[in-house]
Design an enzyme around this catalytic site. Structure first.
Site, PDB file in Angstrom:
ATOM      1  N   GLN A 107      24.007  12.594 -26.271  1.00  0.00           N
ATOM      2  CA  GLN A 107      25.461  12.738 -26.291  1.00  0.00           C
ATOM      3  C   GLN A 107      25.901  13.134 -27.698  1.00  0.00           C
ATOM      4  O   GLN A 107      25.574  12.462 -28.672  1.00  0.00           O
ATOM      5  CB  GLN A 107      26.152  11.445 -25.871  1.00  0.00           C
ATOM      6  CG  GLN A 107      27.655  11.635 -25.664  1.00  0.00           C
ATOM      7  CD  GLN A 107      28.375  10.363 -25.292  1.00  0.00           C
ATOM      8  OE1 GLN A 107      28.448   9.442 -26.117  1.00  0.00           O
ATOM      9  NE2 GLN A 107      28.898  10.286 -24.075  1.00  0.00           N
ATOM     10  N   TYR A 178      38.138  10.281 -28.724  1.00  0.00           N
ATOM     11  CA  TYR A 178      37.500  10.937 -29.850  1.00  0.00           C
ATOM     12  C   TYR A 178      38.044  12.358 -30.003  1.00  0.00           C
ATOM     13  O   TYR A 178      38.993  12.752 -29.337  1.00  0.00           O
ATOM     14  CB  TYR A 178      35.985  10.893 -29.702  1.00  0.00           C
ATOM     15  CG  TYR A 178      35.454   9.475 -29.731  1.00  0.00           C
ATOM     16  CD1 TYR A 178      35.734   8.638 -30.815  1.00  0.00           C
ATOM     17  CD2 TYR A 178      34.694   8.959 -28.680  1.00  0.00           C
ATOM     18  CE1 TYR A 178      35.275   7.326 -30.851  1.00  0.00           C
ATOM     19  CE2 TYR A 178      34.226   7.645 -28.707  1.00  0.00           C
ATOM     20  CZ  TYR A 178      34.523   6.838 -29.796  1.00  0.00           C
ATOM     21  OH  TYR A 178      34.078   5.551 -29.830  1.00  0.00           O
ATOM     22  N   ARG A 230      31.747  14.841 -20.785  1.00  0.00           N
ATOM     23  CA  ARG A 230      32.377  13.574 -20.423  1.00  0.00           C
ATOM     24  C   ARG A 230      33.858  13.619 -20.765  1.00  0.00           C
ATOM     25  O   ARG A 230      34.234  14.074 -21.855  1.00  0.00           O
ATOM     26  CB  ARG A 230      31.714  12.397 -21.153  1.00  0.00           C
ATOM     27  CG  ARG A 230      32.199  11.041 -20.609  1.00  0.00           C
ATOM     28  CD  ARG A 230      31.440   9.868 -21.171  1.00  0.00           C
ATOM     29  NE  ARG A 230      31.766   8.652 -20.422  1.00  0.00           N
ATOM     30  CZ  ARG A 230      31.287   7.448 -20.707  1.00  0.00           C
ATOM     31  NH1 ARG A 230      30.462   7.279 -21.723  1.00  0.00           N
ATOM     32  NH2 ARG A 230      31.625   6.405 -19.975  1.00  0.00           N
ATOM     33  N   GLY A 322      26.053   1.110 -17.183  1.00  0.00           N
ATOM     34  CA  GLY A 322      26.009   0.677 -18.565  1.00  0.00           C
ATOM     35  C   GLY A 322      25.550  -0.758 -18.698  1.00  0.00           C
ATOM     36  O   GLY A 322      24.396  -1.046 -19.010  1.00  0.00           O
ATOM     37  N   ARG A 323      26.469  -1.690 -18.444  1.00  0.00           N
ATOM     38  CA  ARG A 323      26.157  -3.117 -18.599  1.00  0.00           C
ATOM     39  C   ARG A 323      24.897  -3.513 -17.831  1.00  0.00           C
ATOM     40  O   ARG A 323      24.083  -4.292 -18.314  1.00  0.00           O
ATOM     41  CB  ARG A 323      27.345  -3.949 -18.120  1.00  0.00           C
ATOM     42  CG  ARG A 323      28.581  -3.823 -18.988  1.00  0.00           C
ATOM     43  CD  ARG A 323      29.793  -4.449 -18.336  1.00  0.00           C
ATOM     44  NE  ARG A 323      30.302  -3.633 -17.243  1.00  0.00           N
ATOM     45  CZ  ARG A 323      31.175  -4.053 -16.340  1.00  0.00           C
ATOM     46  NH1 ARG A 323      31.630  -5.288 -16.396  1.00  0.00           N
ATOM     47  NH2 ARG A 323      31.604  -3.252 -15.406  1.00  0.00           N
TER      48      ARG A 323
END
Length: 394
Positions: A107, A178, A230, A322-323
């Site tokens: 990424q 971002y 993304r 993710g988690r």
């Protein structure tokens, strides 16, 4: 949508084949050394998760010196890909991820106003427009046209480094507030030049980045090289509206014209979440603007085989986790072997070594720190904690 299985293979637009429909979401490992170099902890973390998914997306790497770190300089730092000096670490990360045959994606990212490291080092963070952000305690200055062009080129050079390092693809990070999102947002982009103003002009910077990444991939990579994007589907905070899903789907429609392999929706209220005043999920809205060859990844709240299967059967082509992969490094492997019921849903002192968290992650989950995470029960010692406590890692 056909009822695909989470264990099905998937062939992407440019003929890369994924062994299953599970993706490991990019999550900061809190393991980088000064100036964004990978550490031994970084490598160990990714090596432990080489079978977590059919495609593993390595955490955000900033592409320009002024693009990060988005964490306090010192220990631990965000990883970087802005220099050829980072190549050795990038090669080690790619090798660790790919050692069991799954795909490794890098990424690539620019933090813009979120680059805390710039402020700490005494330089203003950069952004589309100079303005006061009440949630920042450091100055932000507006990028010049020359600097914007340089950052676009930096995304291309980071892509070249990913190719040289052995990654199977890159994901352009246009989400989570971002720089690419900052340019697309009418809240943070107040420019009146070719980079801002109308919706069309606010699309210019992210589209230029996509085109540069595509150009470099065509010149240096094999035809199977994977490129994804993304995006956060909306930027709405109370009365402050940066953009709506009606606008972001227009951006995605333009990105689709560039023939990327996938779009990755960054969701925070569940993989099946919907915009307000809509009966359709975000996934359904974005599917409308994708062509048949551009696959959709969604993320958020999947911690079990059953949830992953529901996401694939009813919402998306791929599900990012993710988690769940923080706690269970062999998430996909267990499902592929018919052992989904053995997936771990919590970390305890007995399973901590198996989870192979970096020291930075252990610290983040045992006490309050710069991430703003609450301390776990027991203060400094690791106690049993569950997937629900990883809300920022999705």
């Amino acid at each position: 949508m056909s009822k695909n299985l989470v264990t099905d293979t998937l062939t992407l637009r440019h003929r890369a084949i994924l062994s299953n429909r599970i993706v490991m979401s990019p999550m900061q490992t809190l393991s980088g050394k000064r100036n964004g170099f990978a550490s031994a902890d970084t490598i160990a973390y990714y090596a432990a998760r080489s079978q977590a998914a059919g495609m593993i997306i390595a955490e955000y790497h900033y592409v320009s010196p002024n693009g990060g770190p988005c964490s306090t300089p010192g220990y631990p730092e965000q990883l970087a890909a802005y220099s050829d000096e980072h190549l050795d670490g990038l090669r080690q990360v790619a090798k660790a991820i790919k050692k069991d045959g799954n795909k490794a994606i890098l990424q690539i990212h620019h933090g813009g106003r979120a680059a805390i490291g710039q402020a700490v080092s005494g330089s203003p963070a950069v952004a589309p427009s100079q303005m006061d952000f009440d949630f920042l305690n450091y100055p932000v200055r507006e990028l010049t046209n020359e600097e914007i062009e340089a950052i676009i080129a930096d995304f291309g050079q980071a892509t070249r480094r990913a190719i040289e390092a052995g990654f199977d693809g890159v994901e352009i990070h246009g989400a989570n507030h971002y720089l690419l999102q900052q340019f697309f947002s009418s809240y943070s982009n107040r420019r009146n030049d070719q980079w801002g103003g109308s919706l069309e002009k606010r699309m210019a910077f992210p589209l230029a980045v996509v085109k540069e990444v595509k150009r470099i991939a065509k010149a240096f990579a094999k035809k199977e090289f994977i490129i994804g994007y993304r995006i956060s589907p909306e930027e709405i905070h109370g009365e402050t509206i940066g953009y709506t899903y009606q606008e972001s789907t227009q951006l995605v429609a333009r990105i689709v014209e560039q023939e990327l392999d996938y779009i990755h929706l960054s969701l925070f209220e569940g993989y099946h979440s919907k915009p307000k005043n809509s009966d359709l999920s975000y996934a359904e809205h974005f599917k409308k603007v994708l062509d048949e060859q551009t696959k959709l990844i969604i993320v958020c709240g999947v911690t079990s085989q059953e949830q992953a299967q529901d996401a694939i059967a009813n919402y998306s082509d791929l599900i990012a986790i993710g988690r769940g992969t923080l706690i269970e490094p062999q998430f996909a492997k267990k499902i592929m072997e018919g052992k989904g019921e053995t997936i771990l849903h919590q970390i305890s002192p007995e399973t901590l070594a198996y989870a192979q968290l970096t020291p930075g992650l252990k610290e983040a989950f045992t006490r309050e720190d710069h991430l703003g995470l609450p301390p776990l029960p027991g203060g400094e010692s690791i106690q049993s904690f569950h997937t629900g406590q990883f809300d920022m890692f999705n």
